[in-house]
Design a protein around this motif. Structure first.
Motif, PDB file in Angstrom:
ATOM      1  N   GLN A  13       3.979   9.261   3.083  1.00  0.00           N
ATOM      2  CA  GLN A  13       4.228   7.926   3.643  1.00  0.00           C
ATOM      3  C   GLN A  13       5.318   7.916   4.711  1.00  0.00           C
TER       4      GLN A  13
ATOM      5  N   CYS B 220      -0.673  -2.150 -10.357  1.00  0.00           N
ATOM      6  CA  CYS B 220      -1.537  -0.992 -10.116  1.00  0.00           C
ATOM      7  C   CYS B 220      -2.928  -1.241 -10.696  1.00  0.00           C
TER       8      CYS B 220
ATOM      9  N   LYS C 162      -2.550   3.852  -7.113  1.00  0.00           N
ATOM     10  CA  LYS C 162      -2.060   3.017  -6.024  1.00  0.00           C
ATOM     11  C   LYS C 162      -1.856   1.579  -6.497  1.00  0.00           C
TER      12      LYS C 162
ATOM     13  N   ARG D 139       3.314   3.655  -5.228  1.00  0.00           N
ATOM     14  CA  ARG D 139       2.522   4.343  -6.246  1.00  0.00           C
ATOM     15  C   ARG D 139       3.115   3.974  -7.604  1.00  0.00           C
TER      16      ARG D 139
ATOM     17  N   MET E  89       3.247   6.491  -2.533  1.00  0.00           N
ATOM     18  CA  MET E  89       2.080   7.343  -2.362  1.00  0.00           C
ATOM     19  C   MET E  89       2.474   8.574  -1.534  1.00  0.00           C
TER      20      MET E  89
ATOM     21  N   ALA F 219       0.807  -1.228   0.000  1.00  0.00           N
ATOM     22  CA  ALA F 219       0.000   0.000   0.000  1.00  0.00           C
ATOM     23  C   ALA F 219       0.840   1.279   0.000  1.00  0.00           C
TER      24      ALA F 219
END
Ligand code: ZN
Length: 306
Positions: free
Chosen positions: A179, A48, A37, A30, A176, A27
């Protein structure tokens, strides 16, 4: 195939452990192609929403680059840096970083801490920092290291198994937003736009730049009479200040006794040697340098407007 070949079972178990860290932390990633995500498909790849898929290598890294990038850093240089790191040349600087991270951790309570090393090379700096934290009973920590050099990342992944290693572009980090609690950036270029994006709002950026005496014994021989032996970090510091709010700057300066073998690895690892003739390097080796100066400015800052 017969069961119970302990050796191969152990190897497979080792590979699973190295791959599992991506599966468990999918998670945070990216997609560098479409910025969506990602999720783990299985132990072998992450994917993705648009189907861009990246393999997890057996040694435990992901290559997020679309094509191989040639850099001036090659395997031999990384090997030398690893050797030099092993002798402890960087230890006082790394301890200062660990202390900054520790005081940050204490203010965060019991949360898991995410640390990104942007421009990690062969991984020994991040590896040492994470083990220093483990030695101080900080176990809820995840380290991630990125570098554009595949050779560096392969070496890192073979040595440090519990860190998330990625071949990636500093200008398009495969993570992402927001983070990381800490970004470290050691003797390596910065991309402040990406650092701002992937750092949490209360996160800190720790950047290490050389002080004017860093490796001065080599600089004196390499650049005598050229006026280049004086290095100023003023511009780098100024650029940091334009992008982040500076909380603290520490000067860490020391010197270390070195033997000829270590000196040859120091010469091989440093970009200072890139434009230097073979003769000059030989000269540095026979001049009998017995001490090398470590001199660093370690800048800690936060996002602007906080
Ligand atoms: Zn995608």
């Amino acid at each position: 195939m017969s069961k119970g070949i302990a050796g191969s079972d152990n190897i497979n178990k080792g590979v699973s452990v190295r791959k599992a860290k991506f599966f468990e932390n999918a998670a945070i990633f990216r997609c560098p192609v479409c910025m969506n995500k990602m999720e783990a498909r299985d132990l072998n790849s992450i994917i993705c929403l648009n189907g861009h898929c990246f393999d997890i290598a057996r040694t435990g890294y992901i290559n997020f680059l679309q094509r191989t990038v040639k850099t001036e850093y090659h395997e031999e240089m990384f090997r030398s840096r690893k050797t030099v790191s092993g002798t402890g040349l960087f230890d006082p600087m790394l301890r200062c970083i660990s202390d900054m991270i520790l005081s940050r951790i204490r203010s965060l309570g019991d949360k898991r801490i995410m640390i990104l090393d942007a421009g990690c090379g062969e991984g020994s700096h991040l590896g040492k920092i994470i083990s220093e934290l483990h030695n101080k009973d900080i176990t809820k920590v995840l380290g991630a290291g990125i570098d554009i050099s595949k050779e560096g990342i392969i070496m890192a992944s073979k040595t440090y198994h519990d860190i998330v290693w990625c071949v990636a572009d500093l200008a398009n980090l495969p993570f992402m937003d927001k983070q990381f609690d800490v970004i470290i950036n050691i003797l390596s270029p910065s991309n402040y736009r990406e650092f701002t994006r992937v750092l949490k709002d209360d996160g800190i950026l720790i950047k290490v730049i050389p002080g004017s005496s860093y490796l001065k014994e080599l600089r004196d021989i390499f650049y005598n009479e050229s006026g280049k032996q004086e290095y100023s970090n003023h511009n780098v510091l100024e650029l940091y200040r334009q992008n982040f709010s500076i909380l603290d700057v520490r000067a860490v300066k020391y010197n270390k006794i070195v033997g000829k073998d270590e000196l040859s690895h120091i010469i091989a690892m440093t970009p200072l040697s890139w434009a230097i003739t073979h003769e000059k390097k030989e000269q540095a080796l026979i001049t009998g340098i017995s001490r090398i100066t470590g001199d660093f400015a370690i800048i800690k800052g936060t996002k602007k407007g906080r």
